[in-house]
Design a protein around this motif. Structure first.
Motif, mmCIF file in Angstrom:
data_model
loop_
_atom_site.group_PDB
_atom_site.id
_atom_site.type_symbol
_atom_site.label_atom_id
_atom_site.label_comp_id
_atom_site.label_asym_id
_atom_site.label_seq_id
_atom_site.Cartn_x
_atom_site.Cartn_y
_atom_site.Cartn_z
ATOM 1 N N VAL A 22 5.226 9.575 -12.536
ATOM 2 C CA VAL A 22 6.422 9.694 -13.379
ATOM 3 C C VAL A 22 7.105 8.334 -13.519
ATOM 4 O O VAL A 22 7.502 7.946 -14.624
ATOM 5 C CB VAL A 22 7.395 10.751 -12.822
ATOM 6 C CG1 VAL A 22 8.730 10.713 -13.549
ATOM 7 C CG2 VAL A 22 6.776 12.146 -12.923
ATOM 8 N N GLN A 23 7.221 7.593 -12.439
ATOM 9 C CA GLN A 23 7.855 6.273 -12.498
ATOM 10 C C GLN A 23 7.082 5.325 -13.416
ATOM 11 O O GLN A 23 7.678 4.618 -14.235
ATOM 12 C CB GLN A 23 7.966 5.676 -11.094
ATOM 13 C CG GLN A 23 8.979 6.374 -10.221
ATOM 14 C CD GLN A 23 8.930 5.912 -8.770
ATOM 15 O OE1 GLN A 23 7.905 5.439 -8.274
ATOM 16 N NE2 GLN A 23 10.053 6.071 -8.082
ATOM 17 N N VAL A 24 5.764 5.326 -13.294
ATOM 18 C CA VAL A 24 4.938 4.466 -14.144
ATOM 19 C C VAL A 24 5.026 4.928 -15.604
ATOM 20 O O VAL A 24 5.150 4.103 -16.513
ATOM 21 C CB VAL A 24 3.478 4.435 -13.645
ATOM 22 C CG1 VAL A 24 2.568 3.703 -14.625
ATOM 23 C CG2 VAL A 24 3.396 3.789 -12.260
ATOM 24 N N LEU A 32 6.860 3.954 -21.017
ATOM 25 C CA LEU A 32 7.604 4.436 -22.172
ATOM 26 C C LEU A 32 8.670 3.416 -22.564
ATOM 27 O O LEU A 32 8.795 3.046 -23.731
ATOM 28 C CB LEU A 32 8.246 5.790 -21.873
ATOM 29 C CG LEU A 32 9.069 6.424 -22.984
ATOM 30 C CD1 LEU A 32 8.200 6.745 -24.208
ATOM 31 C CD2 LEU A 32 9.751 7.690 -22.483
ATOM 32 N N ALA A 33 9.420 2.932 -21.594
ATOM 33 C CA ALA A 33 10.462 1.935 -21.864
ATOM 34 C C ALA A 33 9.877 0.654 -22.445
ATOM 35 O O ALA A 33 10.504 0.001 -23.280
ATOM 36 C CB ALA A 33 11.244 1.637 -20.583
ATOM 37 N N ALA A 34 8.663 0.304 -22.019
ATOM 38 C CA ALA A 34 7.991 -0.904 -22.524
ATOM 39 C C ALA A 34 7.264 -0.644 -23.846
ATOM 40 O O ALA A 34 6.680 -1.570 -24.415
ATOM 41 C CB ALA A 34 7.003 -1.403 -21.477
ATOM 42 N N GLY A 55 -3.555 12.261 -9.562
ATOM 43 C CA GLY A 55 -2.979 11.030 -10.088
ATOM 44 C C GLY A 55 -2.992 10.887 -11.595
ATOM 45 O O GLY A 55 -2.676 9.824 -12.116
ATOM 46 N N GLU A 56 -3.350 11.966 -12.322
ATOM 47 C CA GLU A 56 -3.384 11.906 -13.783
ATOM 48 C C GLU A 56 -2.514 13.009 -14.380
ATOM 49 O O GLU A 56 -2.432 14.112 -13.838
ATOM 50 C CB GLU A 56 -4.815 12.087 -14.299
ATOM 51 C CG GLU A 56 -5.746 10.972 -13.913
ATOM 52 C CD GLU A 56 -7.156 11.179 -14.458
ATOM 53 O OE1 GLU A 56 -7.762 10.172 -14.846
ATOM 54 O OE2 GLU A 56 -7.630 12.336 -14.496
ATOM 55 N N ILE A 57 -1.914 12.704 -15.519
ATOM 56 C CA ILE A 57 -1.111 13.694 -16.235
ATOM 57 C C ILE A 57 -2.067 14.670 -16.913
ATOM 58 O O ILE A 57 -2.888 14.267 -17.743
ATOM 59 C CB ILE A 57 -0.199 13.025 -17.278
ATOM 60 C CG1 ILE A 57 0.782 12.078 -16.591
ATOM 61 C CG2 ILE A 57 0.537 14.088 -18.111
ATOM 62 C CD1 ILE A 57 1.548 11.176 -17.543
ATOM 63 N N GLY A 68 -1.013 2.132 -22.220
ATOM 64 C CA GLY A 68 -0.730 2.333 -20.803
ATOM 65 C C GLY A 68 -0.379 3.768 -20.485
ATOM 66 O O GLY A 68 -0.788 4.312 -19.453
ATOM 67 N N ILE A 69 0.372 4.411 -21.371
ATOM 68 C CA ILE A 69 0.697 5.826 -21.190
ATOM 69 C C ILE A 69 -0.586 6.655 -21.245
ATOM 70 O O ILE A 69 -0.815 7.517 -20.407
ATOM 71 C CB ILE A 69 1.709 6.305 -22.252
ATOM 72 C CG1 ILE A 69 3.077 5.647 -22.012
ATOM 73 C CG2 ILE A 69 1.837 7.827 -22.237
ATOM 74 C CD1 ILE A 69 4.077 5.846 -23.138
ATOM 75 N N ALA A 70 -1.442 6.375 -22.218
ATOM 76 C CA ALA A 70 -2.693 7.124 -22.355
ATOM 77 C C ALA A 70 -3.572 6.975 -21.118
ATOM 78 O O ALA A 70 -4.224 7.937 -20.700
ATOM 79 C CB ALA A 70 -3.443 6.669 -23.602
ATOM 80 N N ARG A 71 -3.581 5.788 -20.509
ATOM 81 C CA ARG A 71 -4.394 5.572 -19.308
ATOM 82 C C ARG A 71 -3.898 6.379 -18.115
ATOM 83 O O ARG A 71 -4.644 6.602 -17.169
ATOM 84 C CB ARG A 71 -4.447 4.087 -18.949
ATOM 85 C CG ARG A 71 -5.326 3.272 -19.886
ATOM 86 C CD ARG A 71 -5.591 1.875 -19.365
ATOM 87 N NE ARG A 71 -4.399 1.138 -18.982
ATOM 88 C CZ ARG A 71 -3.655 0.399 -19.810
ATOM 89 N NH1 ARG A 71 -3.991 0.305 -21.091
ATOM 90 N NH2 ARG A 71 -2.598 -0.249 -19.366
ATOM 91 N N LEU A 72 -2.650 6.829 -18.135
ATOM 92 C CA LEU A 72 -2.123 7.686 -17.066
ATOM 93 C C LEU A 72 -2.605 9.130 -17.194
ATOM 94 O O LEU A 72 -2.444 9.923 -16.271
ATOM 95 C CB LEU A 72 -0.593 7.706 -17.103
ATOM 96 C CG LEU A 72 0.148 6.521 -16.529
ATOM 97 C CD1 LEU A 72 1.638 6.676 -16.793
ATOM 98 C CD2 LEU A 72 -0.123 6.385 -15.045
ATOM 99 N N CYS A 73 -3.177 9.460 -18.330
ATOM 100 C CA CYS A 73 -3.536 10.844 -18.625
ATOM 101 C C CYS A 73 -4.960 11.174 -18.211
ATOM 102 O O CYS A 73 -5.839 10.309 -18.192
ATOM 103 C CB CYS A 73 -3.378 11.106 -20.124
ATOM 104 S SG CYS A 73 -1.653 11.030 -20.673
ATOM 105 N N ALA A 74 -5.159 12.463 -17.931
ATOM 106 C CA ALA A 74 -6.499 12.996 -17.711
ATOM 107 C C ALA A 74 -7.256 12.915 -19.040
ATOM 108 O O ALA A 74 -6.644 12.725 -20.098
ATOM 109 C CB ALA A 74 -6.398 14.436 -17.232
ATOM 110 N N PRO A 75 -8.578 13.066 -19.023
ATOM 111 C CA PRO A 75 -9.331 13.012 -20.278
ATOM 112 C C PRO A 75 -8.829 14.006 -21.326
ATOM 113 O O PRO A 75 -8.873 13.735 -22.520
ATOM 114 C CB PRO A 75 -10.763 13.336 -19.849
ATOM 115 C CG PRO A 75 -10.840 12.876 -18.424
ATOM 116 C CD PRO A 75 -9.464 13.167 -17.853
ATOM 117 N N THR A 76 -8.326 15.154 -20.868
ATOM 118 C CA THR A 76 -7.732 16.147 -21.762
ATOM 119 C C THR A 76 -6.374 16.551 -21.192
ATOM 120 O O THR A 76 -6.260 16.840 -20.001
ATOM 121 C CB THR A 76 -8.626 17.397 -21.874
ATOM 122 O OG1 THR A 76 -9.907 16.989 -22.352
ATOM 123 C CG2 THR A 76 -8.032 18.400 -22.843
#
Length: 136
Positions: free
Chosen positions: A8-10, A15-17, A111-113, A22-30
């Motif tokens: 969440v912090q990352v 998002l602020a940046a 570790g993935e959204i 970078g947001i997409a890389r935090l996500c699971a493949p789906t």
């Protein structure tokens, strides 16, 4: 592997940046997705790939300039996190400013959204972009 709090912090920092990739890389493949399109009128539901997540945020950042992100509260329960806050955006096309309250729910696994629900004040966004007047 990042904890739910760290993800969440990352996410908020990216998002602020205005870092769509970078947001997409935090996500699971789906990602199970529930969020309005950038003008706040239509809702997108269902699964999204990382590429589609990145595309969503690229469109958002091409439509609006994020001037302020104020997080009021983050509630974490295991892999689920709820974020409550306020954003202030500038609409590139009109120069109009939009301030909107929001709630976002992120479910994190390994570790993935894996799930993202974003519930902003869609009327404020649609009014500022002119979508409320045109019925877009």
């Amino acid at each position: 592997m990042l904890s739910t709090v760290e993800v969440v912090q990352v996410f908020l920092a990216r998002l602020a940046a205005q870092d769509a990739s970078g947001i997409a890389r935090l996500c699971a493949p789906t990602v199970e997705w529930e969020a309005p399109d950038p003008n706040g009128v239509r809702w997108a539901l269902g699964s999204r790939t990382r590429r589609e997540v990145e595309s969503h945020f690229l469109t958002l950042f091409a439509t609006f300039d994020l001037e302020q992100l104020a997080v009021r509260q983050v509630v974490v329960d295991g892999g689920d996190a709820a974020v409550f806050g306020r954003t202030r955006w500038r609409v590139f096309a009109t120069g109009e400013q939009v301030t909107a309250q929001f709630a976002a729910v992120l479910s994190v696994h390994l570790g993935e959204i894996e799930q993202y629900w974003h519930m902003p004040d869609t009327l404020a966004v649609a009014t500022a972009t002119g979508a409320a007047r045109t019925g877009a």
